[in-house]
Scaffold this active site. Structure first.
Site: not given
Lengths: 400, 133
Positions: A114, A191, A194, A217, A357
C-alpha cells in the site's frame, strides 16, 4: 454465527445494505462505541499528567488498552506504541530505521505494498540517498520469493512487506522473509493492516521486528493505530514526532528520550480511540477464531466461485483459499471498476473500485484502470455475496 | 437508481475513438486519484488558440465521454475560453446551471452524484491547465 455477530453492529441493521468494503474500513460494534462514550463520560482527562480522579481513571483505561493490544499480539505492553493510525505507524517505522541510512544501503520493498507502506521509504530514499529494491510479484498477485537472495543482500538494511495484500488478499510468507532479512542483518517491517481484522497475530513468532496496523479496519474507531516493535528495536529508534510526554530530560543543548513506548507518543495521545480499539480487540478475542476462519473461507470460496462463473470476470489474486485473507479483487472486461462500483452502490452493495493506493502493484500486473474489490469480515454473510453477484450481473448489462 | 446515467448518449460519446497528435506544442496529463482516471492531452497552438488536439483517456465511462466532448469543444479556444468551458461544466454539475451547449446535456444525470463530478470535470480541467500561460 455471522447472524449473531452481525447483530452486534448497529450499522448493519439497515435492510438491503451489503457492506463489502471492509478492507477500507470495517464497521464498529455497538460495544466499542459505548466504551468510547463511557470513557468520555467518566474519565475524560489527559494521561500521565494529572493527579485528580478523572486523570487516574484515564491513566488506568489507557494502560489497560495497551495491555489488551499486547495480549492480542502476544507481546508485552511496553512493546505496544499507540499512533494516530497505521500510516503514521509505518512512517514512524521508516523514520526510526531509515533516517541514518545512506548511499550504499538498500531497502527491499514488496510490490504488494500500500502507498502508506512504500511511500515513507521512497521519500526517505530520495532524501538520504539509499536505494530501493523491489520484491516482485507472481502473476497470481503473491510475493515472488524465488529471487529473494538476489535482492536481500548484505547491502539490505530493511525489508518492508505487507502481511496480507489489500488488493489480492495474498498472505506473505513472513518466516521466510524474516530468515532472509535477519540473515543479512536487516530488519523486517510488516504492514499488518489487512491481517489483524481476521484474527490474532503473533508478530514476534512470525519474525517481524516492527508490525503496524490500524484501528478502523479492526472494528475500532478511526484515528488510532499501533506500532508494535521488539523491545530492542524500539529502543534503538529515534522518534519521528517530538513533543510533550516523550522525554526524560530536556537541557539547553540536549534531550534524553523516554523509554519506549512513551518515546513514540508525543503530545496528548488518542486516549478514547485507544480504549475503543482495545474494546474491539477484546471483542475479537471473545470469538472462536477457528470458526471465524472457516466461515470467512467458505464465503470467500462462494465469492470466488460465483465471480469465476461470470463471463468476462478475471480474478486478480489467488483463486484458491490457501494463504489468503477474504479480500477479493477482480476486473470485468469492458467495464471500468469505478462505473461498476457506482452501479453496485445504487443496489446497496458497498465495494471499492480503483487502484487501492497500490500503484506499484497495479503497474506490475498491468492494471492501469485498477480493480473492483470485495472484502469480507466476520459479519459478512451469504446474502452479501449474493447481492454482489446479482448486482454485478445487472451492472454489467447496464454498461454494455 | 442511476442506471439512466449510463444512457445511450453517454455511451456513444465514450465509444468515440480518441485521436492522437504527433509533435504537440503543449501536452498535459491529469489524474483523478480517487478512481485512477487519467487524461492526456496534446495541443497544437496557433496564436494561443487550439488548432489541433490529440487526447487519450484511461478511465471510467463518464471520463471517456467527457473527454470526447472536451476534444470537440477545444478547437479555437484560448486560455480564457478553456477556463470558461470548465466553469460551464462545473456550474452545470454543481450549481444547477443549464447545459451551455447541447452535448453537455448528456451529463445532466450525473448532477446528483457528487462523487462522480470529478470524472466528468477531469478532461475539462486538463484542457484548461494545458492552455494556462
Amino acid at each position: 454465527m455471522s447472524q449473531t455477530i452481525r447483530a452486534a453492529f448497529p450499522a448493519l441493521s439497515r435492510p438491503g445494505f451489503h457492506y463489502l468494503d471492509n478492507a477500507a474500513m470495517a464497521q464498529i460494534p455497538g460495544l466499542v462505541s459505548e466504551a468510547i462514550a463511557s470513557l468520555n463520560r467518566v474519565a475524560r482527562s489527559n494521561v500521565r499528567r494529572g493527579l485528580h480522579e478523572a486523570a487516574l481513571r484515564a491513566d488506568e483505561a489507557y494502560d489497560s488498552a495497551r495491555a489488551t493490544v499486547g495480549r492480542f499480539l502476544n507481546a508485552p505492553a511496553e512493546e505496544v506504541v499507540f499512533t494516530g493510525g497505521c500510516t503514521l505507524a509505518l512512517n514512524m517505522a521508516a523514520w526510526g530505521l531509515g533516517r541514518k541510512l545512506g548511499p550504499g544501503d538498500e531497502v527491499a520493498l514488496s510490490r504488494l505494498e500500500h502507498h502508506s507502506a512504500c511511500l515513507p521509504w521512497m521519500s526517505l530514499a530520495e532524501d538520504r540517498g539509499f536505494a530501493i529494491r523491489w520484491l516482485p510479484v507472481t502473476h497470481e498477485g503473491r510475493l515472488d520469493l524465488d529471487h529473494l537472495g538476489a535482492i536481500v543482500t548484505p547491502c539490505c538494511k530493511v525489508v518492508a512487506v505487507t502481511h496480507a495484500s489489500n488488493v489480492t488478499g495474498a498472505v506473505s510468507d513472513l518466516p521466510r522473509l524474516a530468515e532472509a532479512a535477519h540473515g543479512v542483518g536487516a530488519r523486517l517491517v510488516v504492514d499488518g493492516a489487512q491481517m489483524v481484522p481476521h484474527g490474532r497475530v503473533d508478530p514476534r513468532s512470525l519474525g517481524a521486528d516492527l508490525y503496524a496496523f490500524s484501528g478502523h479496519k479492526a472494528y475500532g474507531p478511526t484515528g488510532i493505530g499501533v506500532l508494535w516493535g521488539r523491545a530492542e528495536v524500539l529502543q534503538s529508534m529515534t522518534p519521528m514526532v517530538v513533543g510533550g510526554g516523550m522525554v526524560d530530560a530536556v537541557g539547553d543543548d540536549d534531550v534524553t528520550w523516554a523509554d519506549p513506548p512513551h518515546r513514540f507518543e508525543a503530545g496528548t495521545p488518542p486516549v478514547a480511540q485507544a480504549v475503543g480499539l482495545a474494546a474491539a480487540l477484546d471483542w475479537m478475542m471473545s470469538l472462536d477464531g477457528q470458526e471465524i476462519h472457516q466461515q470467512e473461507a467458505a464465503l470467500t470460496w462462494h465469492l470466488l466461485d460465483g465471480l469465476g462463473s461470470m463471463a468476462g470476470v478475471k480474478i486478480v489474486g489467488p483463486r484458491g483459499l490457501e494463504a489468503r485473507v477474504p479480500v477479493v479483487s477482480f476486473t470485468v472486461e469492458g467495464c471500468h471498476p469505478h462505473d461498476l462500483a457506482h452501479l453496485l452502490a445504487e443496489r446497496g452493495v458497498a465495494v471499492r473500485g480503483g487502484a487501492h493506493c497500490a500503484r506499484p502493484l497495479m503497474a506490475a500486473l498491468g492494471l492501469e484502470e485498477g480493480t473492483l474489490r470485495a472484502s469480507l469480515a466476520p459479519y459478512s454473510d451469504r446474502s452479501d455475496v449474493e447481492a454482489l453477484l446479482v448486482g454485478l450481473a445487472e451492472a454489467v448489462k447496464v454498461l454494455r | 437508481m442511476s442506471d439512466e446515467m449510463y444512457g445511450a448518449a453517454i455511451k456513444d460519446l465514450a465509444a468515440r475513438e480518441p485521436v492522437s497528435l504527433a509533435h504537440p506544442d503543449k501536452s498535459v496529463t491529469l489524474d483523478n486519484p480517487l478512481c485512477g482516471d487519467r487524461v492526456s492531452l496534446g495541443l497544437r497552438l496557433e496564436g494561443g488558440r487550439v488548432a489541433a488536439l490529440g487526447h487519450g483517456v484511461k478511465g471510467c465511462l463518464l471520463c471517456k465521454a467527457a473527454s470526447s466532448v472536451a476534444a470537440e469543444q477545444a478547437l479555437g479556444l484560448d486560455a480564457a475560453g478553456a477556463a470558461q468551458l470548465l466553469d460551464q461544466v462545473r456550474g452545470m454539475l454543481k450549481t444547477g446551471g443549464e447545459p451551455a451547449f447541447p452535448a453537455l446535456a448528456a451529463f445532466l444525470p450525473v448532477r446528483p452524484h457528487k462523487s462522480r463530478h470529478d470524472c466528468v470535470l477531469l478532461p475539462f480541467k486538463a484542457l484548461s491547465k494545458a492552455l494556462r500561460p
